[in-house]
Design an enzyme around this catalytic site. Sequence first.
Site, mmCIF file in Angstrom:
data_model
loop_
_atom_site.group_PDB
_atom_site.id
_atom_site.type_symbol
_atom_site.label_atom_id
_atom_site.label_comp_id
_atom_site.label_asym_id
_atom_site.label_seq_id
_atom_site.Cartn_x
_atom_site.Cartn_y
_atom_site.Cartn_z
ATOM 1 C CG HIS A 136 -0.170 -0.126 2.487
ATOM 2 N ND1 HIS A 136 0.532 0.775 3.164
ATOM 3 C CD2 HIS A 136 -0.375 -1.594 3.327
ATOM 4 C CE1 HIS A 136 1.120 0.218 4.394
ATOM 5 N NE2 HIS A 136 0.574 -1.083 4.415
ATOM 6 C CG HIS A 176 4.415 -1.534 2.181
ATOM 7 N ND1 HIS A 176 3.050 -2.126 1.938
ATOM 8 C CD2 HIS A 176 4.864 -2.258 3.174
ATOM 9 C CE1 HIS A 176 2.646 -3.200 2.920
ATOM 10 N NE2 HIS A 176 4.050 -2.977 3.701
HETATM 11 P P1 AMP Z 1 4.910 -5.013 6.633
HETATM 12 O O1 AMP Z 1 4.651 -5.477 5.277
HETATM 13 O O2 AMP Z 1 3.554 -4.710 7.459
HETATM 14 O O3 AMP Z 1 5.956 -5.933 7.238
HETATM 15 O O4 AMP Z 1 5.386 -3.470 6.510
HETATM 16 C C1 AMP Z 1 6.727 -3.202 6.106
HETATM 17 C C2 AMP Z 1 7.173 -2.132 6.329
HETATM 18 O O5 AMP Z 1 6.365 -1.096 5.966
HETATM 19 C C3 AMP Z 1 7.500 -1.742 7.869
HETATM 20 O O6 AMP Z 1 8.701 -1.202 8.063
HETATM 21 C C4 AMP Z 1 6.387 -0.966 8.236
HETATM 22 O O7 AMP Z 1 6.535 -0.386 9.442
HETATM 23 C C5 AMP Z 1 6.008 -0.116 6.969
HETATM 24 N N1 AMP Z 1 4.819 0.455 7.052
HETATM 25 C C6 AMP Z 1 3.602 -0.406 7.172
HETATM 26 N N2 AMP Z 1 2.678 0.588 7.005
HETATM 27 C C7 AMP Z 1 2.897 1.709 7.086
HETATM 28 C C8 AMP Z 1 2.542 2.940 6.946
HETATM 29 N N3 AMP Z 1 1.074 3.082 7.224
HETATM 30 N N4 AMP Z 1 3.169 3.981 6.900
HETATM 31 C C9 AMP Z 1 4.554 4.151 6.645
HETATM 32 N N5 AMP Z 1 5.150 2.858 6.834
HETATM 33 C C10 AMP Z 1 4.591 1.557 7.027
#
Ligand code: AMP
Length: 277
Positions: A34, A37
Amino acid sequence: MKTCDTIQSLQFEIKSLRAQNLTIGLVPTMGALHQGHISLINKSTEECDITICSIYVNPTQFNSKSDLERYPKTLAKDIELLKSTNCNIVFTPSNNEMYPEPATLKMSFGELEKNLEGVNRPGHFSGVGIVVSKLFNIVQPDMAYFGQKDLQQVAIINSLVQQLSFPIKIITCPIIREKNGLAQSSRNQLLNPEEREAASIIYTCLQNCVDKVDQFSIAEIEENAINQLKEKSLSVEYVSFINISTFAPAEKIESKKTAICVAASIGGVRLIDNVIL
Ligand code: AMP
């Protein structure tokens, strides 16, 4: 953009990039991408010559089998979205590639995981620490990008880098939100439109907490916020003022050092969010 699904093919690409003295930024993700990311990808492409995004739903960081099974997996769509950015390589390893042998290693982060996600998701940060270490060793990036959305994870990663002497600069990126304030999350895909709207109360509630810091005690604000979330039928795991370096409960509020963290579920979907004061 190149897609690599083996460590060998990825390292083959990286070798020639390194020979050209190009800097490498790594953005580890679990896919179902999203705009949150994408903001990390964009930051990396601004700051590094080459950006590598990993997409891997790491089983060892899930403490519930059903949560892992339910986690959204949208790889083809993710790759299309990444093609619209300046990402250079997407790494999409299989479980067998990442863990040819069952993972027996455990990591412990002491006081940093005594609260919040550390206690509510036992073993979670051990899984995160191991998979991130593996990615760091595989890619050997100059920079790695993480979101403030997972605030305790950022503290864990900084500790990991410091304790294991990884020569990598960690960059923390701000939380990207939907129009209604809900923090963007892969898990939002599991919410129906009504739940998505109702979940925006999490951010409203965080903002209310911020507004109250000069007039009420931390305990009063936390209790009030829990009630506010419950009124909207959210099931609350915690609303907690913490020190962002130690993750211990905050005794007093200090600007830029205290955060309010929330974990709550709606429709069985667990969401986390935070604001730094
Ligand atoms: P995930 O795929 O949920 O493991 O997230 C991958 C990376 O994206 C992690 O470093 C999360 O903290 C970051 N992330 C997830 N959601 C958001 C968001 N809404 N805003 C900024 N970074 C995000």
